[in-house]
Write a protein that holds these residues in place. Structure first.
Motif, short mmCIF file in Angstrom:
data_model
loop_
_atom_site.label_atom_id
_atom_site.label_comp_id
_atom_site.label_asym_id
_atom_site.label_seq_id
_atom_site.Cartn_x
_atom_site.Cartn_y
_atom_site.Cartn_z
N VAL A 62 0.86 -1.26 0.18
CA VAL A 62 0.03 0.33 0.58
C VAL A 62 0.68 1.19 0.21
N ASN A 112 -3.44 4.56 -0.59
CA ASN A 112 -4.17 5.10 -2.27
C ASN A 112 -5.48 4.28 -2.90
N LEU A 121 2.44 -3.88 3.67
CA LEU A 121 3.58 -3.55 3.31
C LEU A 121 3.85 -1.87 2.79
N SER A 122 4.37 -0.85 2.91
CA SER A 122 4.77 -0.04 2.64
C SER A 122 6.15 0.77 2.75
N ALA A 124 13.43 7.52 -4.76
CA ALA A 124 12.91 5.71 -5.61
C ALA A 124 11.79 6.06 -6.49
N MET A 142 -1.55 -5.70 -4.97
CA MET A 142 -1.14 -4.41 -5.24
C MET A 142 -2.95 -3.68 -5.75
N GLN A 165 -3.59 -1.54 -9.24
CA GLN A 165 -3.30 -1.28 -10.56
C GLN A 165 -2.34 0.41 -9.89
N GLY A 171 1.79 9.13 -8.52
CA GLY A 171 2.53 8.49 -10.22
C GLY A 171 2.09 8.20 -10.96
N THR A 189 2.42 5.72 -12.90
CA THR A 189 2.47 4.35 -13.56
C THR A 189 2.33 2.62 -14.08
N ALA A 190 1.65 2.84 -13.00
CA ALA A 190 1.24 1.05 -13.22
C ALA A 190 3.07 0.54 -13.20
N GLN A 191 3.51 0.98 -12.82
CA GLN A 191 4.51 -0.56 -12.94
C GLN A 191 5.49 -1.08 -12.03
C1 LIG Z 1 3.76 12.93 -10.99
C2 LIG Z 1 4.75 11.54 -11.08
C3 LIG Z 1 5.49 11.05 -12.38
C4 LIG Z 1 6.28 10.19 -12.18
N1 LIG Z 1 6.74 9.08 -13.35
C5 LIG Z 1 7.77 7.99 -13.09
C6 LIG Z 1 8.55 7.71 -14.10
O1 LIG Z 1 7.90 7.46 -15.55
N2 LIG Z 1 9.35 5.94 -13.89
C7 LIG Z 1 9.94 6.16 -12.92
O2 LIG Z 1 10.68 4.87 -12.48
N3 LIG Z 1 9.31 6.83 -11.92
C8 LIG Z 1 8.15 7.75 -12.09
N4 LIG Z 1 7.91 8.12 -11.06
C9 LIG Z 1 8.15 7.99 -9.50
C10 LIG Z 1 7.50 6.97 -8.66
O3 LIG Z 1 6.14 7.99 -8.37
C11 LIG Z 1 7.38 6.60 -7.62
O4 LIG Z 1 8.33 6.08 -8.06
C12 LIG Z 1 6.49 5.65 -7.31
O5 LIG Z 1 7.47 5.38 -5.74
C13 LIG Z 1 5.97 4.53 -7.31
O6 LIG Z 1 5.46 4.51 -8.73
P1 LIG Z 1 4.48 4.59 -9.05
O7 LIG Z 1 4.10 6.02 -7.58
O8 LIG Z 1 3.70 5.14 -9.94
O9 LIG Z 1 3.71 3.88 -8.22
P2 LIG Z 1 1.88 2.29 -9.06
O10 LIG Z 1 3.69 1.96 -10.48
O11 LIG Z 1 1.03 3.36 -10.04
O12 LIG Z 1 1.75 1.25 -7.60
C14 LIG Z 1 1.26 0.82 -8.20
C15 LIG Z 1 0.70 0.20 -6.87
O13 LIG Z 1 2.12 -0.37 -6.33
C16 LIG Z 1 2.16 -0.48 -5.18
N5 LIG Z 1 3.04 0.50 -4.82
C17 LIG Z 1 3.99 1.76 -4.89
N6 LIG Z 1 4.57 2.48 -4.47
C18 LIG Z 1 4.96 1.86 -3.40
C19 LIG Z 1 5.68 2.13 -2.11
N7 LIG Z 1 5.74 3.51 -1.92
N8 LIG Z 1 4.68 1.70 -0.46
C20 LIG Z 1 4.08 0.58 -1.37
N9 LIG Z 1 2.97 -0.29 -2.29
C21 LIG Z 1 4.08 0.53 -3.48
C22 LIG Z 1 0.58 0.48 -4.75
O14 LIG Z 1 -0.08 -0.82 -4.88
C23 LIG Z 1 0.43 0.77 -6.33
O15 LIG Z 1 -1.03 0.43 -6.07
C24 LIG Z 1 6.75 9.18 -10.85
C25 LIG Z 1 6.36 10.47 -9.77
C26 LIG Z 1 5.37 11.31 -9.66
C27 LIG Z 1 5.03 11.91 -8.97
#
Ligand SMILES: Cc1cc2nc3c(=O)[nH]c(=O)nc-3n(C[C@H](O)[C@H](O)[C@H](O)COP(=O)(O)OP(=O)(O)OC[C@H]3O[C@@H](n4cnc5c(N)ncnc54)[C@H](O)[C@@H]3O)c2cc1C
Length: 264
Positions: A7, A35, A61-62, A94, A118, A120, A125, A127-129
């Motif tokens: 989370v 989230n 886990l966060s 990160a 997790m 989606q 961010g 990114t759904a990555q």
């Molecule tokens: C506007 C913006 C754009 C960004 N673009 C990029 C980019 O293009 N490439 C890149 O590498 N990084 C990018 N980042 C950084 C990225 O947001 C962080 O790496 C973040 O920790 C994870 O990506 P996400 O927020 O897109 O998560 P997603 O991939 O969208 O999250 C999917 C799932 O992963 C889990 N998750 C994500 N973060 C955490 C956490 N910290 N703790 C526990 N579970 C977690 C949750 O279950 C979440 O629902 C961006 C950040 C911002 C604010």
């Protein structure tokens, strides 16, 4: 059986500030929430735990700053059995690669896990990555856009996945990473006071990079493959034009506008 639910605490505002130097979001002191996609994932995990016969431990886990403890307390009240916060300045800034490395090492530390739930995507961010990256680091299959988990046993899970055409039902070996997509009308369960009080007695741990092993340069900004070069707000759009005349007049006005703008 064990379910780990990842989370993220996300800003509860659109008024976010970006650290000009690192290009990352300033999270300290910003009103934040759990989230929404992760709250849905946790609800699916709790429902599934209540349906299966086997004992199931749910670990929330966060990775985040110390204030992310609030989001984990909510997870314990909703139904997680214990919680782990990965908090360390070494983890700060990160990108998705470094985030997924950190999470997958923590899941390994937690122990044998049947399902990694997790969201989606994260609402900041987007990114759904991270989900697919965690699955890749752990060498396990992944199901994305999951709206329902129908059943699980010691070897397989059956889940419903949203597609452009509708839905598919998938049977997949465990361990598996499941990225969850909230269904329309999903109402998060509001924990009652008894559950909130019970949550205070549940196990809560904070881990740093030393607890995960590896070199500090593998985490946070140093461990990130992508570098934010510049962050800026898009320039405000000019005022639009409203055409609400009779159709013939409106068409003429639009044609003139497109010609004047060199669009036609
Ligand atoms: C506007 C913006 C754009 C960004 N673009 C990029 C980019 O293009 N490439 C890149 O590498 N990084 C990018 N980042 C950084 C990225 O947001 C962080 O790496 C973040 O920790 C994870 O990506 P996400 O927020 O897109 O998560 P997603 O991939 O969208 O999250 C999917 C799932 O992963 C889990 N998750 C994500 N973060 C955490 C956490 N910290 N703790 C526990 N579970 C977690 C949750 O279950 C979440 O629902 C961006 C950040 C911002 C604010």
């Amino acid at each position: 059986m064990r379910f780990v639910v990842c989370v993220k605490q996300v800003p509860d505002t659109t008024e976010i500030e970006v650290d000009e130097e690192t290009g990352t979001i300033i999270r300290e002191g910003v009103p934040s929430v759990l989230n929404a996609f992760d709250e849905f994932a946790l609800n699916l995990a709790v429902e599934l735990k209540n349906e299966v016969e086997e004992d199931v431990e749910i670990v929330a886990l966060s990775m985040g700053p110390p204030q992310a403890k609030e989001a984990l307390n909510k997870c314990l009240a909703i139904g997680a059995d214990r919680a782990v916060l990965l908090t360390d300045m070494v983890f700060a800034g990160a990108d998705t690669w470094a985030t997924s490395v950190t999470l997958s090492r923590a899941i390994k530390n937690i122990g044998k896990t049947d399902i990694v739930f997790m969201g989606q995507e994260a609402s900041d961010g987007n990114t759904a990555q991270v989900g697919p990256e965690v699955a890749a680091h752990m060498g396990i299959p992944q199901l994305t856009f999951v709206t329902e988990v129908e059943s699980v046993n010691n070897s397989h899970v059956v889940a419903k996945k949203e597609t452009d055409e509708g839905f598919v039902r998938i049977k997949c070996e465990t361990p598996v990473m499941i990225a969850c997509m909230p269904t329309p009308g999903f109402e998060p369960r509001i924990p009652n006071i008894r559950e909130i009080m019970k949550a205070k007695k549940k196990e809560y741990q904070e881990w740093s990079h030393e607890d995960l092993g590896g070199d500090p340069s593998e985490y946070g900004l140093d461990g990130s493959e992508s570098v934010v070069i510049k962050t800026y707000s898009p320039p405000p759009k000019g005022e639009g034009i409203i055409v609400d005349d009779e159709p013939e007049v409106a068409v003429k006005k639009l044609m003139d506008f497109f010609e004047d703008e060199g669009i036609l």
